[in-house]
Design a protein around this motif. Structure first.
Motif, short mmCIF file in Angstrom:
data_model
loop_
_atom_site.label_atom_id
_atom_site.label_comp_id
_atom_site.label_asym_id
_atom_site.label_seq_id
_atom_site.Cartn_x
_atom_site.Cartn_y
_atom_site.Cartn_z
N MET A 1 0.85 -1.19 0.00
CA MET A 1 0.00 0.00 0.00
C MET A 1 0.88 1.24 0.00
SD MET A 1 -3.16 -0.82 2.55
CE MET A 1 -2.23 -1.49 3.90
N LYS A 2 0.47 2.20 -0.82
CA LYS A 2 1.18 3.48 -0.89
C LYS A 2 0.14 4.59 -0.82
CE LYS A 2 3.06 2.83 -4.84
NZ LYS A 2 3.85 2.97 -6.06
N LEU A 3 0.58 5.75 -0.40
CA LEU A 3 -0.33 6.89 -0.29
C LEU A 3 -0.78 7.39 -1.65
CD1 LEU A 3 -1.78 8.84 1.55
CD2 LEU A 3 0.31 10.19 1.70
N GLY A 4 0.06 7.32 -2.64
CA GLY A 4 -0.32 7.71 -3.99
C GLY A 4 -0.37 9.21 -4.22
N LEU A 5 0.65 9.90 -3.76
CA LEU A 5 0.67 11.36 -3.90
C LEU A 5 0.67 11.82 -5.36
CD1 LEU A 5 3.13 12.32 -1.04
CD2 LEU A 5 0.66 12.51 -1.05
N ALA A 6 1.16 10.98 -6.27
CA ALA A 6 1.13 11.34 -7.69
C ALA A 6 -0.30 11.47 -8.19
CB ALA A 6 1.89 10.31 -8.51
N ASN A 7 -1.23 10.85 -7.49
CA ASN A 7 -2.63 10.92 -7.90
C ASN A 7 -3.24 12.30 -7.67
OD1 ASN A 7 -2.79 8.31 -8.90
ND2 ASN A 7 -3.12 7.49 -6.86
N THR A 105 -10.33 0.07 2.49
CA THR A 105 -10.28 1.03 3.61
C THR A 105 -9.11 1.99 3.44
OG1 THR A 105 -11.29 -0.58 5.08
CG2 THR A 105 -10.15 1.26 6.12
N ALA A 106 -7.93 1.42 3.16
CA ALA A 106 -6.74 2.26 2.95
C ALA A 106 -6.92 3.13 1.70
CB ALA A 106 -5.50 1.39 2.81
N GLY A 107 -7.54 2.58 0.65
CA GLY A 107 -7.78 3.34 -0.57
C GLY A 107 -8.70 4.52 -0.34
N CYS A 108 -9.73 4.33 0.47
CA CYS A 108 -10.64 5.44 0.78
C CYS A 108 -9.91 6.55 1.52
CB CYS A 108 -11.82 4.94 1.61
SG CYS A 108 -13.03 4.01 0.67
N ALA A 109 -9.09 6.17 2.48
CA ALA A 109 -8.33 7.18 3.24
C ALA A 109 -7.34 7.90 2.34
CB ALA A 109 -7.61 6.51 4.41
N ALA A 110 -6.58 7.14 1.54
CA ALA A 110 -5.59 7.76 0.64
C ALA A 110 -6.29 8.60 -0.42
CB ALA A 110 -4.72 6.68 -0.01
N GLY A 111 -7.39 8.10 -0.97
CA GLY A 111 -8.14 8.84 -1.97
C GLY A 111 -8.69 10.15 -1.42
N ALA A 112 -9.18 10.12 -0.19
CA ALA A 112 -9.68 11.34 0.44
C ALA A 112 -8.54 12.34 0.63
CB ALA A 112 -10.34 11.02 1.78
N PHE A 113 -7.40 11.86 1.08
CA PHE A 113 -6.26 12.75 1.29
C PHE A 113 -5.80 13.38 -0.01
CE2 PHE A 113 -1.68 13.52 1.52
CZ PHE A 113 -1.65 14.44 2.56
N THR A 114 -5.61 12.56 -1.05
CA THR A 114 -5.14 13.11 -2.32
C THR A 114 -6.19 14.01 -2.96
OG1 THR A 114 -5.83 11.12 -3.53
CG2 THR A 114 -3.53 11.22 -2.81
N GLY A 115 -7.45 13.66 -2.80
CA GLY A 115 -8.52 14.51 -3.33
C GLY A 115 -8.59 15.86 -2.64
N ILE A 116 -8.42 15.86 -1.33
CA ILE A 116 -8.42 17.13 -0.58
C ILE A 116 -7.21 17.96 -0.99
CG2 ILE A 116 -8.14 18.11 1.73
CD1 ILE A 116 -9.93 15.75 2.72
N CYS A 117 -6.07 17.30 -1.19
CA CYS A 117 -4.88 18.03 -1.66
C CYS A 117 -5.13 18.65 -3.04
CB CYS A 117 -3.67 17.11 -1.71
SG CYS A 117 -3.02 16.66 -0.10
#
Length: 133
Positions: A1-7, A105-117
């Motif tokens: 699992m990665k945070l996916g900041l490039a997204n 679950t991790a995808g939802c959290a990471a997706g929310a973070f990258t989306g907010i960014c």
């Protein structure tokens, strides 16, 4: 699992560039990530997840205004994880499906973070009137 900041860039691009341009960007990002990350075995997983995510976000863009870009990002992250699990299932069988709830679950959290960014980038861009398009 990665945070996916490039997204962050991908989600922004979905709303501001043509689909073909975003697809090209996703392919290049995935290829470079696999090459420089030294993990070419992850290429199938990344491409499947990346394209399912992209197709989904392009569809969601039609119904979600830019002010809800973070929701589009969460849905894209879920689709990304589903794409990866489908490839894992095709390679290894049913056993890996046990990871799906954790990945979602991790995808939802990471997706929310990258989306907010991405939402913050858009807000900042409008405030300072950047000319990046």
């Amino acid at each position: 699992m990665k945070l996916g900041l490039a997204n962050i860039i991908t989600v922004y691009a979905v709303y501001h560039y043509r689909a073909g341009e975003v697809a090209m960007m996703v392919v290049v990002r995935i290829l470079l990530g696999c090459i420089f990350g030294g993990n070419m075995a992850a290429l199938m997983y990344s491409l499947a997840g990346g394209f399912l995510c992209l197709v989904g976000m392009l569809g969601f863009k039609r119904i979600l205004p830019e002010s809800y870009i973070w929701v589009c990002s969460v849905l894209g992250a879920v689709l990304h994880n589903i794409g990866q699990i489908v490839v894992a299932y095709l390679i290894a069988g049913w056993g890996l499906l046990v990871y799906l709830p954790f990945l979602l679950t991790a995808g939802c959290a990471a997706g929310a973070f990258t989306g907010i960014c991405a939402q913050l980038v858009i807000r900042r861009k409008r405030k300072e009137k950047w000319n990046i398009e």
